[in-house]
Design an enzyme around this catalytic site. Structure first.
Site, short mmCIF file in Angstrom:
data_model
loop_
_atom_site.label_atom_id
_atom_site.label_comp_id
_atom_site.label_asym_id
_atom_site.label_seq_id
_atom_site.Cartn_x
_atom_site.Cartn_y
_atom_site.Cartn_z
N GLU A 67 0.81 -1.07 -0.16
CA GLU A 67 0.13 -0.01 -0.31
C GLU A 67 1.01 1.20 0.14
OE1 GLU A 67 -3.31 0.99 -0.23
OE2 GLU A 67 -2.23 3.12 -0.01
N ILE B 99 -23.00 3.30 1.86
CA ILE B 99 -24.50 2.74 1.59
C ILE B 99 -24.17 1.09 1.35
CG2 ILE B 99 -26.57 2.73 0.44
CD1 ILE B 99 -26.15 5.40 1.91
N HIS C 85 -25.91 -0.79 -1.05
CA HIS C 85 -26.95 -0.69 -1.97
C HIS C 85 -27.61 -1.95 -2.08
CE1 HIS C 85 -25.84 3.37 -3.64
NE2 HIS C 85 -24.54 3.05 -3.26
N VAL D 265 3.98 0.64 -5.57
CA VAL D 265 4.58 -0.31 -6.63
C VAL D 265 4.74 0.60 -7.93
CG1 VAL D 265 4.12 -2.21 -7.86
CG2 VAL D 265 3.48 -2.26 -5.38
N LYS E 211 -28.55 15.20 -11.59
CA LYS E 211 -28.14 14.06 -10.88
C LYS E 211 -28.54 13.97 -9.41
CE LYS E 211 -25.12 9.82 -10.91
NZ LYS E 211 -25.56 9.50 -9.55
N CYS F 180 -16.43 18.81 17.30
CA CYS F 180 -15.12 19.83 17.22
C CYS F 180 -14.12 19.25 16.48
CB CYS F 180 -14.58 19.98 18.50
SG CYS F 180 -13.46 18.85 19.18
C1 LIG Z 1 -18.41 9.70 -3.71
C2 LIG Z 1 -18.37 8.22 -3.70
C3 LIG Z 1 -19.50 7.55 -3.15
C4 LIG Z 1 -19.40 6.20 -2.98
N1 LIG Z 1 -20.53 5.44 -2.41
C5 LIG Z 1 -20.60 4.36 -2.27
C6 LIG Z 1 -21.60 3.70 -1.50
O1 LIG Z 1 -22.35 4.22 -0.99
N2 LIG Z 1 -21.90 2.33 -1.54
C7 LIG Z 1 -20.76 1.69 -2.29
O2 LIG Z 1 -21.03 0.48 -2.13
N3 LIG Z 1 -19.92 2.07 -3.01
C8 LIG Z 1 -19.57 3.37 -2.86
N4 LIG Z 1 -18.73 4.03 -3.60
C9 LIG Z 1 -17.70 3.28 -4.32
C10 LIG Z 1 -16.65 2.69 -3.03
O3 LIG Z 1 -16.15 3.65 -2.04
C11 LIG Z 1 -15.53 1.96 -4.12
O4 LIG Z 1 -15.82 1.23 -4.77
C12 LIG Z 1 -14.57 1.33 -3.01
O5 LIG Z 1 -14.16 1.94 -1.87
C13 LIG Z 1 -13.24 1.04 -3.75
O6 LIG Z 1 -12.35 0.29 -3.01
P1 LIG Z 1 -10.90 0.21 -3.55
O7 LIG Z 1 -10.06 -0.50 -2.60
O8 LIG Z 1 -11.16 -0.53 -5.12
O9 LIG Z 1 -10.19 1.48 -3.93
P2 LIG Z 1 -9.52 2.34 -2.91
O10 LIG Z 1 -9.80 2.39 -1.55
O11 LIG Z 1 -9.11 3.72 -3.61
O12 LIG Z 1 -8.10 1.54 -2.51
C14 LIG Z 1 -7.07 1.40 -3.52
C15 LIG Z 1 -5.63 1.47 -2.83
O13 LIG Z 1 -4.76 1.14 -3.66
C16 LIG Z 1 -3.53 2.04 -3.35
N5 LIG Z 1 -2.73 2.23 -4.30
C17 LIG Z 1 -2.90 2.96 -5.36
N6 LIG Z 1 -1.76 2.73 -6.40
C18 LIG Z 1 -0.89 2.10 -5.74
C19 LIG Z 1 0.43 1.73 -6.05
N7 LIG Z 1 1.13 2.00 -6.89
N8 LIG Z 1 1.23 0.98 -5.01
C20 LIG Z 1 0.56 0.80 -3.74
N9 LIG Z 1 -0.68 1.09 -3.49
C21 LIG Z 1 -1.46 1.62 -4.36
C22 LIG Z 1 -4.21 3.53 -2.83
O14 LIG Z 1 -3.57 4.21 -1.81
C23 LIG Z 1 -5.54 2.79 -2.06
O15 LIG Z 1 -5.34 2.76 -0.70
C24 LIG Z 1 -18.59 5.57 -3.66
C25 LIG Z 1 -17.36 5.92 -4.10
C26 LIG Z 1 -17.34 7.45 -4.03
C27 LIG Z 1 -15.95 8.08 -4.64
#
Ligand SMILES: Cc1cc2nc3c(=O)[nH]c(=O)nc-3n(C[C@H](O)[C@H](O)[C@H](O)COP(=O)(O)OP(=O)(O)OC[C@H]3O[C@@H](n4cnc5c(N)ncnc54)[C@H](O)[C@@H]3O)c2cc1C
Length: 481
Positions: free
Chosen positions: A33, A49, A51, A174, A252, A437
């Site tokens: 990470e 949420i 969903h 990475v 939206k 706060c």
């Molecule tokens: C505004 C918003 C509202 C949302 N609401 C919902 C909701 O209500 N319900 C729902 O189901 N989903 C929701 N989502 C979607 C959900 O948050 C995401 O689909 C989910 O968090 C994605 O998780 P992830 O682990 O793929 O990505 P991330 O949490 O972004 O994790 C990816 C990780 O990879 C790391 N990384 C990147 N590049 C590298 C590298 N080169 N080397 C090492 N580490 C790296 C990053 O630092 C990060 O920690 C929402 C998203 C947004 C933006």
């Protein structure tokens, strides 16, 4: 030598869920990470949420993993001791001419296997949720939709993965993944890793690894910013269900929803930007959020806002979860935007099974399924509070007055697998600094605890290594033992 069976890139909710599921098998796992902690990307800034699954187009990965994940969520939250509330959701329709849109969602939901799901009149919706606007003529009601604490879900997946043998490497970005004869070499900002299999769960950066592996520009993630306003717990009148809006002539919709901790969340916007780090909020976006929220709840007390924040959806052109093995044992998860949080338990199982099968791995007998979270002292019964106090008197010292977090809880969190190492890490796990706060009172106290006996306050950061709080002392610090 950092040699593992599997390297997972990214410790968001998806990478952490995959690591936990993989830890059921007899494989060695490293999670790499770039940030200083788990849950520092999109997983820390979303609506939280769960969903129901009527939004996704039937037959897509999004529909499949959303519905499967939503079904698994209550059980997984129970197993991992993570806050989850099944409070139901409404999609609000503001004029009769938009009713076909609501009916389309109902049909889609039925096709995706979401049940129960029904369209009710505006009056019926107001009977269940009195603060809904008199302008609402009908609503799609999904009583089994829920909310989850996204920070704790991610931390819990990671802790449980770690207890079951996975290693987490933070501040480890990475930069390249190179195919070798019997696996992959991963070059990072810190060390070099070797793995038989690699899983790309890098969120908004997942397209980079996908494209690198194929030598193309086939995937292009557009960060789609969503900004939010969070209201104080004392705000009233606020809804007890999640209120979505059917897209209207105003554009939206914006949701108004309770969080697992009795705050009210309002947002998000949807603005495409170029910057994958662009999580700033703007006055214009926040104004838009507040105006649209009042369409659903006209009396929403917007003067009770305590903070604002933004997250980036990993939006890809096809608006679909791409799950693809581009080269032998190199698996990518690209475009995991909403409902990625909801889908995380199902994605974790699916990817872990595929990878384990290809590696010929077997399930371990020793897998520890359950996790018990840090006790919330304030919420315990009197006799349990007294028992904890007898074990550790630090449970008697309140550090965060808004959220009633004790020193004992922070000490316990620091002794866990995958412990927090920054102010924000403590905040996300325990809520110290999340209240009215916003850390004004508790930050110096949390810093002292993080600094430990050595009192090295200069080494305590807010978020990553670039977010120093104390740069030096103007007087000799007063060390009292
Ligand atoms: C505004 C918003 C509202 C949302 N609401 C919902 C909701 O209500 N319900 C729902 O189901 N989903 C929701 N989502 C979607 C959900 O948050 C995401 O689909 C989910 O968090 C994605 O998780 P992830 O682990 O793929 O990505 P991330 O949490 O972004 O994790 C990816 C990780 O990879 C790391 N990384 C990147 N590049 C590298 C590298 N080169 N080397 C090492 N580490 C790296 C990053 O630092 C990060 O920690 C929402 C998203 C947004 C933006």
């Amino acid at each position: 030598m950092n040699v593992y069976d599997v390297c997972v890139i990214g410790a968001g909710v998806v990478g952490s869920a995959i690591a936990r599921e993989l830890a059921r098998y007899d494989v060695s796992i490293a999670v790499l990470e770039r940030a200083e902690d788990v849950c520092c990307g999109t997983s820390k800034a979303n609506s939280g949420i769960v969903h129901a699954g009527y939004d996704a187009i039937p037959g897509t990965n999004m529909a499949r993993f959303n519905v499967e994940g939503a079904r698994m969520m209550p059980e997984i939250c129970k197993t991992l001791d993570v806050p989850y509330v099944q409070h139901g959701s409404f999609v609000l329709c503001f004029d009769k001419s938009s009713l076909p849109g609501l009916e389309k969602l109902l049909e889609q939901g039925k096709e995706n296997g979401v049940s129960p799901l029904s369209i009710i009149s505006g009056d019926e919706a107001r009977e269940i949720e009195p603060c809904i606007s008199p302008e609402v003529v009908a609503a799609l009601y999904a009583p089994e939709a829920g909310i989850v604490d996204p920070f704790l879900l991610t931390a819990a997946y990671a802790e449980n993965a770690c207890v079951n043998g996975a290693d987490f490497f933070f501040n480890t970005e990475v930069s390249s993944v190179t195919q070798k004869e019997d696996g992959y070499e991963l070059t990072s900002s810190g060390e070099t890793f070797y793995a038989r299999s690699v899983i790309n769960a890098a969120g908004v950066y997942a397209d980079t690894f996908y494209n690198q592996s194929l030598g193309t520009e086939a995937k292009h993630i557009i960060p789609r910013r969503g900004s939010y306003v969070l209201l104080d717990r004392a705000a009233t009148p606020v809804p007890t269900h999640t209120l979505f809006q059917l897209p209207t002539k105003y554009g939206k919709g914006i949701l108004v929803a309770p969080t697992c901790h009795q705050n009210t969340i309002v947002g998000p916007t949807a603005i495409d930007i170029d910057d994958k780090e662009g999580v700033n909020t703007t006055a214009e976006e926040l104004r838009d959020v507040l105006q649209k929220a009042r369409l659903s709840v006209p009396e929403l007390p917007l003067n009770m806002a305590i903070t604002s924040f933004a997250g980036l959806r990993a939006h890809e052109e096809g608006h679909e979860f791409t799950l693809e093995e581009t080269t032998e044992n190199y698996v990518h998860l690209v475009g995991i935007e909403s409902p990625g949080l909801t889908s995380s338990p199902a994605l974790g199982i699916h990817i872990a099974q595929k990878v384990a099968e290809k590696l010929g791995a077997q399930k371990k007998q020793t897998f520890v399924e359950k996790r018990v979270g840090v006790p919330r002292f304030y919420e315990l019964a009197k006799e349990d509070q007294l028992a904890l106090l007898a074990k550790n008197p630090a449970y008697g010292t309140i550090v965060c007055r808004c959220e009633h977090v004790t020193q004992g809880e922070i000490e316990e969190a620091l002794n866990r697998p995958v412990p927090p190492n920054t102010l924000d890490g403590v905040k996300r796990r325990l809520r110290a600094g999340m209240g009215r706060c916003q850390g004004g009172f508790c930050s110096p106290l949390v810093m002292e605890i993080l600094a430990g006996k050595a009192h090295e306050l200069e080494k305590v950061h807010k978020a990553g290594p670039k977010s120093s709080i104390v740069y030096g002392f103007t007087k000799e610090p007063l060390h009292h033992e």
